[in-house]
Each structure stands twice: as structure tokens, then as C-alpha cells.
Design a protein around this motif. Sequence first.
Motif, PDB file in Angstrom:
ATOM      1  N   PHE A 188     -55.705  15.711  55.553  1.00  0.00           N
ATOM      2  CA  PHE A 188     -54.802  15.211  57.618  1.00  0.00           C
ATOM      3  C   PHE A 188     -54.688  16.234  58.219  1.00  0.00           C
ATOM      4  CE2 PHE A 188     -51.157  14.397  60.004  1.00  0.00           C
ATOM      5  CZ  PHE A 188     -51.616  13.765  60.420  1.00  0.00           C
ATOM      6  N   ILE A 189     -54.250  17.809  57.943  1.00  0.00           N
ATOM      7  CA  ILE A 189     -54.013  19.070  57.980  1.00  0.00           C
ATOM      8  C   ILE A 189     -54.751  19.494  58.649  1.00  0.00           C
ATOM      9  CG2 ILE A 189     -52.213  20.741  58.663  1.00  0.00           C
ATOM     10  CD1 ILE A 189     -50.236  19.411  56.639  1.00  0.00           C
ATOM     11  N   ASP A 190     -56.132  19.288  58.032  1.00  0.00           N
ATOM     12  CA  ASP A 190     -56.991  20.458  58.618  1.00  0.00           C
ATOM     13  C   ASP A 190     -57.274  19.437  59.637  1.00  0.00           C
ATOM     14  OD1 ASP A 190     -56.906  21.699  56.351  1.00  0.00           O
ATOM     15  OD2 ASP A 190     -58.324  21.007  55.198  1.00  0.00           O
ATOM     16  N   GLY A 191     -57.918  18.162  59.900  1.00  0.00           N
ATOM     17  CA  GLY A 191     -58.435  17.022  60.996  1.00  0.00           C
ATOM     18  C   GLY A 191     -57.829  17.520  62.188  1.00  0.00           C
ATOM     19  N   VAL A 192     -56.332  17.758  62.145  1.00  0.00           N
ATOM     20  CA  VAL A 192     -55.593  17.214  63.121  1.00  0.00           C
ATOM     21  C   VAL A 192     -55.567  19.110  63.616  1.00  0.00           C
ATOM     22  CG1 VAL A 192     -54.752  15.176  63.147  1.00  0.00           C
ATOM     23  CG2 VAL A 192     -53.563  17.663  62.324  1.00  0.00           C
ATOM     24  N   LYS A 193     -55.371  20.001  63.329  1.00  0.00           N
ATOM     25  CA  LYS A 193     -56.044  21.094  63.433  1.00  0.00           C
ATOM     26  C   LYS A 193     -57.313  21.285  64.311  1.00  0.00           C
ATOM     27  CE  LYS A 193     -54.225  24.427  61.322  1.00  0.00           C
ATOM     28  NZ  LYS A 193     -54.716  25.686  59.864  1.00  0.00           N
TER      29      LYS A 193
ATOM     30  N   SER B  30     -45.038  18.704  62.712  1.00  0.00           N
ATOM     31  CA  SER B  30     -44.746  18.577  63.694  1.00  0.00           C
ATOM     32  C   SER B  30     -45.951  19.451  63.990  1.00  0.00           C
ATOM     33  CB  SER B  30     -43.884  19.657  64.783  1.00  0.00           C
ATOM     34  OG  SER B  30     -42.580  19.878  63.892  1.00  0.00           O
ATOM     35  N   LEU B  31     -46.587  17.968  64.884  1.00  0.00           N
ATOM     36  CA  LEU B  31     -48.295  18.652  65.780  1.00  0.00           C
ATOM     37  C   LEU B  31     -48.233  18.921  67.139  1.00  0.00           C
ATOM     38  CD1 LEU B  31     -51.361  18.803  65.785  1.00  0.00           C
ATOM     39  CD2 LEU B  31     -51.218  16.410  65.990  1.00  0.00           C
ATOM     40  N   GLY B  32     -48.298  20.012  67.582  1.00  0.00           N
ATOM     41  CA  GLY B  32     -48.108  20.163  69.364  1.00  0.00           C
ATOM     42  C   GLY B  32     -49.508  19.686  70.203  1.00  0.00           C
ATOM     43  N   LEU B  33     -49.159  19.626  71.178  1.00  0.00           N
ATOM     44  CA  LEU B  33     -50.037  18.771  71.632  1.00  0.00           C
ATOM     45  C   LEU B  33     -51.271  19.273  72.590  1.00  0.00           C
ATOM     46  CD1 LEU B  33     -48.923  15.436  72.389  1.00  0.00           C
ATOM     47  CD2 LEU B  33     -50.950  16.412  69.962  1.00  0.00           C
ATOM     48  N   ASN B  34     -50.598  21.366  72.490  1.00  0.00           N
ATOM     49  CA  ASN B  34     -51.277  22.009  73.277  1.00  0.00           C
ATOM     50  C   ASN B  34     -52.122  22.983  73.029  1.00  0.00           C
ATOM     51  OD1 ASN B  34     -49.256  21.683  75.254  1.00  0.00           O
ATOM     52  ND2 ASN B  34     -48.439  23.681  75.079  1.00  0.00           N
ATOM     53  N   ASP B  35     -52.999  23.216  73.749  1.00  0.00           N
ATOM     54  CA  ASP B  35     -54.973  23.955  72.696  1.00  0.00           C
ATOM     55  C   ASP B  35     -53.892  24.824  72.035  1.00  0.00           C
ATOM     56  OD1 ASP B  35     -56.786  25.873  73.449  1.00  0.00           O
ATOM     57  OD2 ASP B  35     -57.516  23.772  73.348  1.00  0.00           O
ATOM     58  N   LYS B  36     -54.122  26.084  71.799  1.00  0.00           N
ATOM     59  CA  LYS B  36     -53.988  26.951  71.104  1.00  0.00           C
ATOM     60  C   LYS B  36     -54.607  28.193  72.328  1.00  0.00           C
ATOM     61  CE  LYS B  36     -57.999  28.126  68.064  1.00  0.00           C
ATOM     62  NZ  LYS B  36     -58.392  28.914  66.728  1.00  0.00           N
ATOM     63  N   ASP B  37     -55.456  28.271  73.186  1.00  0.00           N
ATOM     64  CA  ASP B  37     -56.045  28.553  73.499  1.00  0.00           C
ATOM     65  C   ASP B  37     -55.931  28.571  74.677  1.00  0.00           C
ATOM     66  OD1 ASP B  37     -57.812  29.762  71.267  1.00  0.00           O
ATOM     67  OD2 ASP B  37     -58.847  27.861  71.177  1.00  0.00           O
ATOM     68  N   THR B  38     -56.101  27.531  75.503  1.00  0.00           N
ATOM     69  CA  THR B  38     -55.445  27.789  76.696  1.00  0.00           C
ATOM     70  C   THR B  38     -53.819  27.793  77.237  1.00  0.00           C
ATOM     71  OG1 THR B  38     -56.349  24.829  76.860  1.00  0.00           O
ATOM     72  CG2 THR B  38     -57.300  26.245  77.711  1.00  0.00           C
TER      73      THR B  38
ATOM     74  N   VAL C 172     -49.361  23.706  61.721  1.00  0.00           N
ATOM     75  CA  VAL C 172     -49.066  23.081  62.177  1.00  0.00           C
ATOM     76  C   VAL C 172     -47.802  23.116  61.103  1.00  0.00           C
ATOM     77  CG1 VAL C 172     -49.131  20.111  61.206  1.00  0.00           C
ATOM     78  CG2 VAL C 172     -51.271  21.396  63.069  1.00  0.00           C
ATOM     79  N   ALA C 173     -46.530  22.698  61.997  1.00  0.00           N
ATOM     80  CA  ALA C 173     -45.728  22.910  60.779  1.00  0.00           C
ATOM     81  C   ALA C 173     -45.497  21.679  59.664  1.00  0.00           C
ATOM     82  CB  ALA C 173     -44.319  23.352  61.487  1.00  0.00           C
ATOM     83  N   VAL C 174     -45.596  22.146  58.637  1.00  0.00           N
ATOM     84  CA  VAL C 174     -45.233  20.910  57.611  1.00  0.00           C
ATOM     85  C   VAL C 174     -43.669  21.645  56.744  1.00  0.00           C
ATOM     86  CG1 VAL C 174     -45.686  20.441  55.340  1.00  0.00           C
ATOM     87  CG2 VAL C 174     -47.268  20.812  57.699  1.00  0.00           C
TER      88      VAL C 174
END
Length: 107
Positions: free
Chosen positions: A82-87, A9-17, A95-97
Amino acid sequence: MKFTRYTISLGLNDKDTLRPVDVYEHASIEVAGRLSQLDVSCTITRGTGVYKHERGDVVIEETVVISIIDFDGTAGAKLGAFIDGVKRDYNQESVAVVTDSIESELR
């Protein structure tokens, strides 16, 4: 036959904002391209993530849900990069796996 299934599960909100960095329609195509380059087959669906941020905010975010059945036993070794790149590219804290063992067959 028994196989490993990965659900990411890849969330699409920025972690800071805590604001969206992308929309599902674009992100799902981008994610599909990345996984195709790694020769990883998957199913991608739209989801909605809900969680309480450490600052106390309840966050509701559009989410890309990726399901991978590792039929040839090679996908797991490719997912770290892959996960490192999308993070990095989606500015995600995590990223939840979910990994589980399933019975599956192609008919």
C-alpha cells in the motif's frame, strides 16, 4: 486486549514541485478504496503537515491521516505494498508510519 495500531500520514504535495497533487476529498476516497481492496479496516481523517524541506522551504500541506488497528494481525503485512503504491502515485519522497502497541476493545 493488546493490538498494533498503525498511523500513516500521507502528504498531498508533490515531492519535486512542493505543490498539491490532489485534494483531501478525492485522496481520502481513493485511499479508502485501496485499503478496502486489501481487506484493511481504517479510520481516515484530514490533517495538516508542516515540515522544513531539504531545500530550506517550509512546507505546509494537506495530509490524509490513516489510523489502522490491526485486530486480526494481518494488516501489517499488507501495508508495504500500500505504502509503495501511494508513494509512487502521489510522487512522495516518504510516508510517515507510526507503529504502537495499544489496549483496545470493541464494545
